[in-house]
Design a protein around this motif. Sequence first.
Motif, short mmCIF file in Angstrom:
data_model
loop_
_atom_site.label_atom_id
_atom_site.label_comp_id
_atom_site.label_asym_id
_atom_site.label_seq_id
_atom_site.Cartn_x
_atom_site.Cartn_y
_atom_site.Cartn_z
N LEU A 33 -51.58 -23.94 -50.54
CA LEU A 33 -50.62 -23.99 -49.43
C LEU A 33 -50.15 -22.59 -49.04
CD1 LEU A 33 -48.76 -27.16 -50.61
CD2 LEU A 33 -49.82 -26.89 -48.35
N LEU A 34 -49.89 -21.74 -50.02
CA LEU A 34 -49.48 -20.37 -49.71
C LEU A 34 -50.61 -19.62 -49.01
CD1 LEU A 34 -47.41 -19.40 -52.87
CD2 LEU A 34 -46.56 -19.81 -50.54
N ARG A 35 -51.85 -19.81 -49.47
CA ARG A 35 -53.00 -19.16 -48.83
C ARG A 35 -53.15 -19.64 -47.39
NH1 ARG A 35 -55.84 -19.08 -52.90
NH2 ARG A 35 -56.82 -21.13 -52.87
N ALA A 36 -53.02 -20.94 -47.16
CA ALA A 36 -53.12 -21.50 -45.80
C ALA A 36 -52.00 -20.95 -44.92
CB ALA A 36 -53.06 -23.02 -45.85
N ALA A 37 -50.80 -20.91 -45.46
CA ALA A 37 -49.65 -20.41 -44.69
C ALA A 37 -49.81 -18.93 -44.34
CB ALA A 37 -48.36 -20.65 -45.47
N GLN A 38 -50.30 -18.15 -45.29
CA GLN A 38 -50.50 -16.72 -45.02
C GLN A 38 -51.57 -16.50 -43.97
OE1 GLN A 38 -51.13 -15.52 -49.08
NE2 GLN A 38 -48.95 -15.14 -49.42
N LEU A 39 -52.61 -17.32 -43.98
CA LEU A 39 -53.65 -17.22 -42.96
C LEU A 39 -53.06 -17.51 -41.58
CD1 LEU A 39 -56.71 -16.88 -42.32
CD2 LEU A 39 -56.84 -19.37 -42.49
N LEU A 40 -52.22 -18.53 -41.50
CA LEU A 40 -51.59 -18.86 -40.22
C LEU A 40 -50.70 -17.73 -39.73
CD1 LEU A 40 -50.76 -22.61 -40.81
CD2 LEU A 40 -52.30 -21.69 -39.07
N THR A 41 -49.88 -17.16 -40.60
CA THR A 41 -48.99 -16.07 -40.16
C THR A 41 -49.78 -14.82 -39.82
OG1 THR A 41 -48.49 -15.45 -42.44
CG2 THR A 41 -46.94 -16.92 -41.34
N ALA A 42 -50.92 -14.61 -40.46
CA ALA A 42 -51.77 -13.46 -40.11
C ALA A 42 -52.34 -13.62 -38.70
CB ALA A 42 -52.89 -13.30 -41.13
N HIS A 43 -52.71 -14.84 -38.34
CA HIS A 43 -53.27 -15.09 -37.00
C HIS A 43 -52.19 -15.26 -35.93
CE1 HIS A 43 -57.10 -15.77 -39.00
NE2 HIS A 43 -57.64 -15.65 -37.80
N PHE A 44 -51.03 -15.77 -36.33
CA PHE A 44 -49.96 -16.07 -35.38
C PHE A 44 -48.64 -15.52 -35.94
CE2 PHE A 44 -53.04 -19.62 -35.52
CZ PHE A 44 -53.65 -19.42 -34.30
N PRO A 45 -48.42 -14.22 -35.84
CA PRO A 45 -47.25 -13.60 -36.50
C PRO A 45 -45.89 -14.04 -35.95
CG PRO A 45 -48.45 -11.99 -35.17
CD PRO A 45 -49.26 -13.24 -35.16
N ASP A 46 -45.83 -14.66 -34.79
CA ASP A 46 -44.54 -15.04 -34.21
C ASP A 46 -44.11 -16.47 -34.54
OD1 ASP A 46 -44.28 -12.52 -33.08
OD2 ASP A 46 -45.34 -13.12 -31.26
N ILE A 47 -44.89 -17.16 -35.35
CA ILE A 47 -44.52 -18.53 -35.70
C ILE A 47 -43.92 -18.60 -37.09
CG2 ILE A 47 -46.26 -19.58 -34.19
CD1 ILE A 47 -47.88 -20.17 -36.77
N SER A 48 -43.20 -19.67 -37.33
CA SER A 48 -42.67 -19.97 -38.66
C SER A 48 -43.62 -20.98 -39.31
CB SER A 48 -41.27 -20.58 -38.51
OG SER A 48 -40.80 -21.02 -39.75
N VAL A 49 -44.00 -20.70 -40.55
CA VAL A 49 -44.91 -21.59 -41.26
C VAL A 49 -44.21 -22.11 -42.50
CG1 VAL A 49 -47.15 -21.82 -42.40
CG2 VAL A 49 -46.90 -20.30 -40.41
N GLU A 50 -44.26 -23.43 -42.69
CA GLU A 50 -43.59 -24.09 -43.80
C GLU A 50 -44.59 -24.92 -44.58
OE1 GLU A 50 -40.30 -26.32 -42.17
OE2 GLU A 50 -39.97 -24.76 -40.67
N PRO A 51 -44.91 -24.51 -45.81
CA PRO A 51 -45.85 -25.29 -46.63
C PRO A 51 -45.14 -26.34 -47.49
CG PRO A 51 -45.51 -23.13 -47.60
CD PRO A 51 -44.66 -23.18 -46.35
N TYR A 52 -45.73 -27.53 -47.55
CA TYR A 52 -45.16 -28.64 -48.31
C TYR A 52 -46.25 -29.36 -49.10
CZ TYR A 52 -41.14 -28.06 -45.23
OH TYR A 52 -40.06 -27.55 -44.55
N PHE A 53 -45.87 -29.83 -50.30
CA PHE A 53 -46.76 -30.62 -51.13
C PHE A 53 -46.23 -32.05 -51.16
CE2 PHE A 53 -48.24 -31.78 -55.60
CZ PHE A 53 -49.54 -32.04 -55.20
N VAL A 54 -47.07 -32.99 -50.77
CA VAL A 54 -46.68 -34.39 -50.71
C VAL A 54 -47.15 -35.08 -51.99
CG1 VAL A 54 -46.84 -36.54 -49.40
CG2 VAL A 54 -46.94 -34.34 -48.20
#
Length: 164
Positions: free
Chosen positions: A116-137
């Motif tokens: 989840l942290l790796r996925a979230a970091q990839l998203l913020t690297a591609h889209f620096p202006d968004i907020s990314v929140e990772p969750y485990f269900v």
Amino acid sequence: MKKIFHFDSPADQYVADAAVLCCFDHRISRAVRKFLKKQEIERADMIVVAGGAKTLASPRNDFEQDFILEQVRMSIRLHQTERVLVMSHSDCATYGGLAQFKGDKNAEAEHHRGELLRAAQLLTAHFPDISVEPYFVKFDGIWEVRGADHLRTARKEQPTRVTA
């Protein structure tokens, strides 16, 4: 064409409250819907694929990751999305299920935390202006991933842990 079902839905353009990347496993769909409601996310751009966060963190091929990034890009462009929730879940078949971790739920959760942290970091690297929140269900609730506070760029308030 023949109309077979009638409903009334607003046709106006909207701003998405969030884009949500999650697995298509039916066992978690109710919990995810309740969680989104509790988070006051009414207009979600749902990105529902086998494995959810796995498609970004450890994709089976380049296409998978590119497809998800394009879906997020479209949500941002078309619906002004500023918040992305990225989720994975316990006993996910695309990871080999709980059996892959020899039934060790703590080992499974720790593995998903890294994914989840790796996925979230990839998203913020591609889209620096968004907020990314990772969750485990899990099957007893939804857990916020610790160590991800730096990924919240667009959203100031912290979400609360909610059990399903």
